[in-house]
Design a protein around this motif. Structure first.
Motif, short mmCIF file in Angstrom:
data_model
loop_
_atom_site.label_atom_id
_atom_site.label_comp_id
_atom_site.label_asym_id
_atom_site.label_seq_id
_atom_site.Cartn_x
_atom_site.Cartn_y
_atom_site.Cartn_z
N ILE A 1 20.19 44.39 47.41
CA ILE A 1 19.48 43.15 47.56
C ILE A 1 18.49 43.44 48.75
CG2 ILE A 1 20.11 40.84 48.24
CD1 ILE A 1 22.44 40.75 46.52
N ALA A 2 19.10 44.36 49.90
CA ALA A 2 17.94 44.47 50.94
C ALA A 2 16.96 45.24 50.72
CB ALA A 2 18.96 45.15 52.35
N ALA A 3 17.17 46.29 49.91
CA ALA A 3 16.01 47.36 49.76
C ALA A 3 14.82 46.83 49.56
CB ALA A 3 16.52 48.19 48.47
N PRO A 4 14.41 45.49 48.58
CA PRO A 4 12.94 45.39 48.58
C PRO A 4 12.43 44.96 49.83
CG PRO A 4 14.11 44.34 46.62
CD PRO A 4 15.26 45.12 47.60
N GLY A 5 13.10 44.58 50.85
CA GLY A 5 12.57 44.25 52.14
C GLY A 5 12.18 45.10 52.72
N ALA B 1 24.76 45.04 49.05
CA ALA B 1 23.90 44.74 50.39
C ALA B 1 22.74 45.80 50.16
CB ALA B 1 25.02 45.12 51.54
N LEU B 2 22.82 46.97 49.75
CA LEU B 2 21.87 47.93 49.30
C LEU B 2 20.77 47.44 48.70
CD1 LEU B 2 23.49 51.33 49.28
CD2 LEU B 2 21.44 50.84 50.66
N PHE C 1 19.75 46.81 58.72
CA PHE C 1 19.63 46.96 57.12
C PHE C 1 19.98 45.64 56.42
CE2 PHE C 1 20.04 48.11 52.99
CZ PHE C 1 19.33 49.23 52.95
N SER D 1 18.89 36.76 43.70
CA SER D 1 18.69 37.46 44.89
C SER D 1 18.18 38.92 44.70
CB SER D 1 19.95 37.60 45.86
OG SER D 1 20.55 36.10 45.84
N ALA E 1 19.18 41.50 53.35
CA ALA E 1 19.96 41.11 51.92
C ALA E 1 20.46 39.58 52.40
CB ALA E 1 21.15 42.14 52.01
N ALA F 1 17.76 37.33 51.39
CA ALA F 1 17.35 37.26 50.03
C ALA F 1 18.70 36.44 49.33
CB ALA F 1 17.14 38.52 49.24
#
Lengths: 305, 305, 305
Positions: free
Chosen positions: B132-136, B129-130, A264, B276, A268, A271
């Motif tokens: 920033i990672a989410a759009p991936g 982390a959540l 996961f 980011s 992040a 990015a």
């Protein structure tokens, strides 16, 4: 002769294995992706090991190959990201591989306060600094534009074909050394099984967890097939089950949770670095493994080796 | 029954108060903003508390609600930022709330070297982390575009109306749980006064300091009225006066200085994360509170509880 | 009178020298660039030293000027980056210089775990926070647009004229205080030789290493001539040879390696901060010096003072 064994062990320590034969197989895997990569890997490991000897680092660490694996990854990373066939890249890779010795010593001393190992943190720091600084130097950077860009939301298909899956399964192991080819990952996996059944089996478990997590979250199929989505899961699984914690059902479950978290975390980190022109490298693995190990003493069910 | 009390205390610990009744009022406040938020808050606190029990964390921490508040904020943050009515958000919020237990244990162990508490650092790390990672991930992110953008200089009017001021006064307390409505902040403030006069009074002082600092610096009026400008000042004031340092005139002055610093720091964190796609969360509070507490032993006038 | 000497020593400690006369010369150098800068420097050092007295910091640190140099740089940085002739800048510089005392105490306590000094880390943290937050406040930021931008690959000529070289040689020393003029650097260098031949000689060695490294890597000529490329090399050389490690051939070689690394690292820090609107400040020096000192005990050839 001792030095050659140390260098080969250094190659193998990228995957936590102090086994010279595995190091030979890893070199062969790199050469299968391109002989330059094999050469950069060996030269980097040699430079790191030699500078550790020169500076008088503890012999046990050198003999176990622990002064080589970060340097190996730094050198291969230079070849992949700055172009292997520039003289500037070769000189920079050697200098960086030597400097990694200093960074390893510093990080090891800081983390020793909590009995934590360095993993590939020195590599991540060095490779991030190198790739983000490189476009600022005209004799180092040979492209017209720098890599900096704002991250965008994922697009492209997310449904996986059978080919995506089995390619991804092996590529997850290959991407630890930056290589997206499934057959390179297969060679690395053979090297791991050579070192012991547990190492190979854990790499397989980690790769499967990475695949499943990436699919469940809706990762673009191309990233899954090239191993970009899952290489951190492989490393976390191997690091948390058996290397520092006693390998049992609890540490395996803990390692699987960590592998999910690292899978996961990868976009992040990508990015976070993208606007500066950097890459995720193995930052997700390092951060998750350090956090999970730092937390381990609080949980009585997990036992330290 | 014990578990229910632990969960309610966990809700209240977001504002440093181990009081189950305050936790009930906080839940009511979240429900006033939307029943989903109340549900996410309770479910997140429950997931965090349950995973701490499962992993065998020290009972005293669980009983005091210290294993719940970071999980609570993570879950509510997921609902606000990823959309409360997606199944993916609910599953992710539960998983993240459970993982926060591991992060809390790790951060607590590292910071214990300097006798520092974790505050909401585990929440900040997980939520950053959540988001920033989410759009991936295509099954996690349900918008067309990601949130990444270069920060711009502030514009819009900076002169404050009386409505801006009293809305902002309460919203500063509501934004601790991401809520911009003044009446939600008012309910939270009632909950604080229920736990004790000092907690309520300090929240009021912190909110006033945040308002005054934001006005003096020229913060856009909209940010002041919605509590975005001042929520960190509330948290810093409560954390530095009475929770760790003995409440007296010196620690109050120290807390006010910290509240000013945190109000200044907020746009810096927002700008650092903007490219980011991340948010400031309570990073300004956490960083200022940790720095001011780490420094405290050097100043003989400040006494530790 | 004691206070005046402490403030002058605080100015000189920017370059590791506890010498009031050197502080006078440094002030003269700042005034040569603009009397406002001289004034901001003195006022900042005074504010930092006074707040350290008020808070009861250990007298030895204050007497040695160790509570002044970070505040001095913060105040001069405010003048350079926010405009010296705004009242808002003056008030902010004083407040920030006072707050740096708290940050210094915190950082000193954390780093004491590994017997590491703070160097200019408190300045770097404060100045980064200030410049990144500033565009968010309309009474602090007086430009139309904020400074945030994606970093681009270097362009412009890289071949150096003789003028570039000797300007750069002195400007490397001037840029420690943000000043690009060669004659300001020359005045600072005279101040260093006043404090002792070793300090001056090491500054010259560091400046030469910075020039050579910058040329070899292909740094744009303009950056070399203005000292942007090499100021970190000067600081690293002075910090690693004689201040903490015994000055001998080994520590000199170690310092030169560090100076090369810091020169390489500078564009990385610039690119990391650019998308948020921040600057590299002396982050490259601080990070390299801390890493090299943290590693030093591992290498038996290096001896601590």
């Amino acid at each position: 002769m001792g030095f050659v064994v140390e260098v080969l062990r250094g190659q193998a320590q990228v995957d936590f294995v102090p086994n010279a034969l595995t190091g030979v197989v890893f070199s062969a895997g790199l050469c299968a992706a391109g002989w330059e990569f094999g050469l950069y890997g060996l030269a980097g490991t040699a430079a790191g090991t030699a500078s550790a000897r020169l500076l008088g680092v503890d012999r046990d660490r050198i003999t176990a190959g622990l002064e080589g694996f970060n340097a190996c990854l730094v050198a291969v990373g230079c070849a992949v990201l700055l172009g292997a066939r520039h003289l500037s890249t070769a000189l920079l890779a050697l200098a960086a591989a030597a400097l990694v010795t200093v960074l390893t010593a510093a990080v090891a001393r800081l983390l020793a306060t909590w009995q934590l190992p360095t993993f590939t943190l020195p590599f991540c720091m060095t490779a991030s600094a190198l790739t983000i600084a490189a476009p600022g130097f005209r004799r180092v950077w040979h492209e017209d534009a720098g890599p900096a860009a704002l991250p965008r939301a994922a697009d492209g298909p997310v449904s996986l074909t059978f080919t995506d899956l089995w390619h991804g399964f092996f590529a997850n192991i290959g991407q630890i050394f930056f290589m997206p080819q499934w057959y390179v990952g297969l060679i690395f996996l053979l090297g791991l099984f050579l070192a012991g059944r547990r190492a190979g089996a854990l790499a397989c478990v980690g790769s499967l967890v990475g695949l499943l997590t990436a699919w469940a979250l809706g990762t673009p199929a191309e990233q899954v097939a090239e191993g970009v989505a899952g290489y951190n899961a492989v490393l976390v699984t191997m690091a948390l089950c058996g290397v520092v914690l006693v390998a049992d059902a609890w540490s395996l479950a803990y390692a699987v949770a960590g592998a999910v978290a690292a899978t996961f975390l990868r976009p992040a980190l990508a990015a976070l670095f993208a606007p500066s022109g950097g890459h995720a490298f193995t930052w997700p693995f390092v951060l998750v493994a350090l956090v999970f190990l730092a937390a381990a003493p609080v949980f009585p069910r997990l036992r330290r080796v």
